[in-house]
Design an enzyme around this catalytic site. Sequence first.
Site, PDB file in Angstrom:
ATOM      1  N   HIS A 191       0.898  -1.097   0.031  1.00 37.79           N
ATOM      2  CA  HIS A 191       0.112  -0.183  -0.350  1.00 37.79           C
ATOM      3  C   HIS A 191       1.091   0.752  -0.113  1.00 37.79           C
ATOM      4  O   HIS A 191       0.477   2.383  -0.122  1.00 37.79           O
ATOM      5  CB  HIS A 191      -0.528   0.105   0.933  1.00 37.79           C
ATOM      6  CG  HIS A 191      -1.514  -0.786   1.181  1.00 37.79           C
ATOM      7  ND1 HIS A 191      -2.884  -0.845   0.188  1.00 37.79           N
ATOM      8  CD2 HIS A 191      -1.810  -1.835   1.726  1.00 37.79           C
ATOM      9  CE1 HIS A 191      -3.273  -2.371   0.203  1.00 37.79           C
ATOM     10  NE2 HIS A 191      -3.244  -2.868   1.340  1.00 37.79           N
ATOM     11  N   ASP A 236      -4.720 -12.958   3.137  1.00 42.50           N
ATOM     12  CA  ASP A 236      -5.600 -13.042   3.644  1.00 42.50           C
ATOM     13  C   ASP A 236      -7.457 -13.154   2.805  1.00 42.50           C
ATOM     14  O   ASP A 236      -7.906 -12.292   3.387  1.00 42.50           O
ATOM     15  CB  ASP A 236      -5.498 -10.551   4.618  1.00 42.50           C
ATOM     16  CG  ASP A 236      -5.131 -10.124   3.592  1.00 42.50           C
ATOM     17  OD1 ASP A 236      -4.753 -10.763   2.373  1.00 42.50           O
ATOM     18  OD2 ASP A 236      -4.872  -8.675   3.507  1.00 42.50           O
ATOM     19  N   HIS A 263      -6.915  -7.140  -0.456  1.00 42.00           N
ATOM     20  CA  HIS A 263      -6.426  -6.388  -1.071  1.00 42.00           C
ATOM     21  C   HIS A 263      -5.356  -5.504  -2.301  1.00 42.00           C
ATOM     22  O   HIS A 263      -5.098  -6.158  -2.408  1.00 42.00           O
ATOM     23  CB  HIS A 263      -6.036  -5.524   0.981  1.00 42.00           C
ATOM     24  CG  HIS A 263      -6.843  -5.275   1.735  1.00 42.00           C
ATOM     25  ND1 HIS A 263      -5.809  -6.522   2.241  1.00 42.00           N
ATOM     26  CD2 HIS A 263      -8.050  -4.942   2.188  1.00 42.00           C
ATOM     27  CE1 HIS A 263      -6.684  -6.259   3.515  1.00 42.00           C
ATOM     28  NE2 HIS A 263      -7.826  -5.899   3.423  1.00 42.00           N
ATOM     29  N   ASP A 304      -2.997 -10.674  -2.008  1.00 42.23           N
ATOM     30  CA  ASP A 304      -3.277  -9.809  -1.113  1.00 42.23           C
ATOM     31  C   ASP A 304      -4.562 -10.066  -1.125  1.00 42.23           C
ATOM     32  O   ASP A 304      -5.407  -9.310  -2.613  1.00 42.23           O
ATOM     33  CB  ASP A 304      -2.374  -9.713  -0.135  1.00 42.23           C
ATOM     34  CG  ASP A 304      -2.824  -8.245   0.855  1.00 42.23           C
ATOM     35  OD1 ASP A 304      -1.693  -8.386   1.829  1.00 42.23           O
ATOM     36  OD2 ASP A 304      -3.689  -7.661   1.247  1.00 42.23           O
TER      37      ASP A 304
HETATM   38 ZN   LIG Z   1      -4.062  -7.527   2.299  1.00 42.04          ZN
END
Ligand SMILES: [Zn+2]
Length: 308
Positions: free
Chosen positions: A123, A243, A162, A160
């Site tokens: 991120h 995740d 996200h 991931d």
């Molecule tokens: Zn994540």
Amino acid sequence: MTTAVYTHAACLGHDTGPGHPESSQRLAAVIQALRDDLPGLDWREAPRASRGQLLRVHDDELLVAILEQSTDAQVHLDPDTVMSPLSGEAALRAAGAGVAAVDAVMHGDAASAFCAVRPPGHHATGGQAMGFCLFNNVAVAAAHAIERHALTRVAIVDFDVHHGNGTQAIFEADARVLYMSSHQLGLFPHSGGRRERGAGNIINLPLAPGTGSRMFQEAWVERMLPELEAFRPQLLLVSAGFDAHWRDPLAQMQLAADDFAWLTGELCAIAGQHAGGRVVSMLEGGYDLQALRECAVAHVRALRDPAH
Ligand SMILES: [Zn+2]
């Protein structure tokens, strides 16, 4: 040749405070599980990334903000992203792990590598730490591969749950990097739509909450793996977040450890054809400790024992 695992004790010293999902227990669980279940891995101490290596993708202001020593127990960079006195050292080791791992696979010192590090990275943008991430570890590794090893086709595969907005932002105008991400629709950081294509080098696969093994595997087979194959990467980097596992408390996908093993196997097969088998994987998210243990073992076992 072996699969190297890069880690450093400093990564356990990055203290996000009580109740924070991105805790040092995560990394401790991964390290213990790999030691218990996969004897014979080649454990190596992660070096610090140099200032020059970080500046390939990050602004000087971000380096100052992360590396300035603070004696405060906790400094909040945003509501989710926390630093403690040892966080700067942890961030340097996490980014340095990827650089060392790239050097190792490029020099033939290891067949593949896994970086068991935190804080995670995907991120973090060029100028901003966010979403539990300080430096963008996988981006630093990709930039190192391009600059130091003169590669012109580096793929970053991010599974991931996200979207890796930081990695996308760093490379969206650089066609030497292919960035591919599957992620759950509607989650933080709310980017990663299909129409975000960068210079044609960004491929996003948003998936509905509740997506399970069959849909996930079909989507990768139909939409993602052919693009990766067509790119013919000289090196394959992985943002390995776990995740999307059904147990994870921060997302609603329904994957199991076998799905991560399956995808890792597919990635290794493509790397075997085009990249001399060179794969460097870096830990990103994953917030259920039991799922994290199982998935990390399944992933690293598949890296160590590619089928081809
Ligand atoms: Zn994540």
